[in-house]
Design a protein around this motif. Sequence first.
Motif, PDB file in Angstrom:
ATOM      1  N   THR A  69       0.814  -1.214   0.000  1.00  0.00           N
ATOM      2  CA  THR A  69       0.000   0.000   0.000  1.00  0.00           C
ATOM      3  C   THR A  69       0.844   1.260   0.000  1.00  0.00           C
ATOM      4  O   THR A  69       0.561   2.214  -0.722  1.00  0.00           O
ATOM      5  N   ALA A  70       1.896   1.292   0.828  1.00  0.00           N
ATOM      6  CA  ALA A  70       2.702   2.504   0.927  1.00  0.00           C
ATOM      7  C   ALA A  70       3.371   2.817  -0.398  1.00  0.00           C
ATOM      8  O   ALA A  70       3.383   3.958  -0.859  1.00  0.00           O
ATOM      9  N   ARG A  71       3.950   1.799  -1.024  1.00  0.00           N
ATOM     10  CA  ARG A  71       4.611   2.034  -2.297  1.00  0.00           C
ATOM     11  C   ARG A  71       3.607   2.440  -3.347  1.00  0.00           C
ATOM     12  O   ARG A  71       3.863   3.323  -4.170  1.00  0.00           O
ATOM     13  N   THR A  72       2.451   1.807  -3.354  1.00  0.00           N
ATOM     14  CA  THR A  72       1.428   2.155  -4.334  1.00  0.00           C
ATOM     15  C   THR A  72       0.974   3.594  -4.142  1.00  0.00           C
ATOM     16  O   THR A  72       0.837   4.345  -5.110  1.00  0.00           O
ATOM     17  N   ALA A  73       0.749   4.009  -2.907  1.00  0.00           N
ATOM     18  CA  ALA A  73       0.324   5.371  -2.644  1.00  0.00           C
ATOM     19  C   ALA A  73       1.377   6.368  -3.088  1.00  0.00           C
ATOM     20  O   ALA A  73       1.068   7.411  -3.685  1.00  0.00           O
ATOM     21  N   SER A  74       2.640   6.071  -2.802  1.00  0.00           N
ATOM     22  CA  SER A  74       3.717   6.951  -3.230  1.00  0.00           C
ATOM     23  C   SER A  74       3.765   7.049  -4.748  1.00  0.00           C
ATOM     24  O   SER A  74       3.912   8.138  -5.316  1.00  0.00           O
ATOM     25  N   ASP A  75       3.634   5.906  -5.411  1.00  0.00           N
ATOM     26  CA  ASP A  75       3.665   5.901  -6.880  1.00  0.00           C
ATOM     27  C   ASP A  75       2.516   6.701  -7.469  1.00  0.00           C
ATOM     28  O   ASP A  75       2.668   7.359  -8.506  1.00  0.00           O
ATOM     29  N   LEU A  76       1.363   6.648  -6.827  1.00  0.00           N
ATOM     30  CA  LEU A  76       0.222   7.411  -7.329  1.00  0.00           C
ATOM     31  C   LEU A  76       0.505   8.909  -7.280  1.00  0.00           C
ATOM     32  O   LEU A  76       0.134   9.661  -8.187  1.00  0.00           O
ATOM     33  N   THR A  77       1.176   9.360  -6.220  1.00  0.00           N
ATOM     34  CA  THR A  77       1.490  10.785  -6.135  1.00  0.00           C
ATOM     35  C   THR A  77       2.570  11.157  -7.147  1.00  0.00           C
ATOM     36  O   THR A  77       2.547  12.258  -7.712  1.00  0.00           O
ATOM     37  N   ILE A  78       3.520  10.265  -7.379  1.00  0.00           N
ATOM     38  CA  ILE A  78       4.540  10.517  -8.410  1.00  0.00           C
ATOM     39  C   ILE A  78       3.887  10.591  -9.783  1.00  0.00           C
ATOM     40  O   ILE A  78       4.204  11.464 -10.606  1.00  0.00           O
ATOM     41  N   ALA A  79       2.962   9.665 -10.057  1.00  0.00           N
ATOM     42  CA  ALA A  79       2.264   9.681 -11.351  1.00  0.00           C
ATOM     43  C   ALA A  79       1.476  10.975 -11.519  1.00  0.00           C
ATOM     44  O   ALA A  79       1.409  11.538 -12.619  1.00  0.00           O
ATOM     45  N   MET A  80       0.890  11.471 -10.423  1.00  0.00           N
ATOM     46  CA  MET A  80       0.176  12.735 -10.474  1.00  0.00           C
ATOM     47  C   MET A  80       1.125  13.864 -10.868  1.00  0.00           C
ATOM     48  O   MET A  80       0.786  14.724 -11.696  1.00  0.00           O
ATOM     49  N   ALA A  81       2.328  13.849 -10.279  1.00  0.00           N
ATOM     50  CA  ALA A  81       3.316  14.887 -10.591  1.00  0.00           C
ATOM     51  C   ALA A  81       3.770  14.794 -12.042  1.00  0.00           C
ATOM     52  O   ALA A  81       3.927  15.820 -12.720  1.00  0.00           O
ATOM     53  N   GLU A  82       4.000  13.582 -12.515  1.00  0.00           N
ATOM     54  CA  GLU A  82       4.433  13.419 -13.904  1.00  0.00           C
ATOM     55  C   GLU A  82       3.378  13.946 -14.872  1.00  0.00           C
ATOM     56  O   GLU A  82       3.693  14.614 -15.873  1.00  0.00           O
TER      57      GLU A  82
END
Length: 441
Positions: A69-82
């Motif tokens: 979950t933590a990695r997925t949540a972090s990746d979602l915010t990175i994808a938002m930034a990209e």
Amino acid sequence: MTNDKQRTLPQTIAAFASALACALAMMLALSACGSSKPVEDLAVQNADSGPVVNFFSPMEKASADAENTARTASDLTIAMAEEQTGITVAYHTYTAEDYQDKTYDEVCIERIRSGKDDMFLLNTDVIVEAGSEGLLVDLSDLPAAQNLRDVVRMANTIDGKLVAIPQEVVAYGLYVNADIFRDCQLGLPNTPEEFLECCRVLKANGYDTPIGANRWWLETFVFAQAYADMYNGGDVDAEIAALNAGEARYSDYMRPGFEFLKQLIDAGYVDAQNALVSEAFEGAGEGPDFMEGKTPIVMAYWGAANTDTAYGNPSFDMEVIGFPSDKGQMPVLSMTGCAVASKGEHVEEALDVVDVILSEEALGLYAEKNRVISPSKNVSVECVDALKPLSEKVEGDTYVLASNAAMDVEQWGNVCLVVRDLLGGASVDECMAKLDELQGV
């Protein structure tokens, strides 16, 4: 593994792996003292064409079907930034498992100094070291920084510069089997004296070792007593300035907490020998023993109540409360942070990415998915019932900090190691001498 500033952060893969799903901050801890790895064993995700930000972190980008979950949540915010910036974030990752050469922290400081990466997830000791050397960009003027909780600014400000911002605030507390306490006609303890009485009654009722402990988190008792007055009515800036100048001693603040731990050990309320060799959630009194109702009290961080692999969904009534102090139950807060390296090749692009992943929208997504305390005072999520006593304290600004970048001596890791000396048979006076040595007084 200490350097000239005696830095270390004692949180390992074993200590946090079973509860990683709750905290990006815990992801940083995965790669600290107990799991050392070399610089050259880094997994790198190739970036697409276009603007790029090099991001160094403990773990690689999650796959599409990842359950972490933590990695997925972090990746979602990175994808938002990209998506919002058009910048590609290239992951440079600390992944090796079988080497004893360098810790995550050591690798981070090397890469920050050399300008190899632009953006980092950092433990407090590296934030202190790199920030003090002027190697981290001031994030104070970012739009994302404007709504931060005061405690986040306090913990990550060096020489007036906000050098790191976390995606969550990690709160530690006492996990209590409330059913056992009721059976023993005990109220939940507020002060050290009340806690000692609870342990006495529990032991008299057949719970031979009332407190399940491990080699990482007993320092939370020390911090709660050492800094309760400082962070709850004291002049924090003045007291830290006195400590940094050597006009006050950390040992004077911490002696009562160490004496309290010595009482717990001498009375048999904590099994020092077992704690000294036990990882979090695994030792006697930890994990299965607590979940099976054999041990009434353990200590852990907020996220351990949110996951089925740690202390989530117990078969008994569980309450998570603050540690005993003269000011009552006291949560102990620690936090890591996202930082931008001043020597990076893409500083402006990294600032753009950080501003998105720490925006209210992204922090809201992260907090909702992980059910954690957000660094933003405008973001909150409903916590599980067991965490509500601890949550009420934090939301009411009752807490102590176990990691504060304004302090010249890194707290969380160093105090943990001195507590281990106590577990190994050192006297309180010997522990205080070690603290004075670390401070250079």
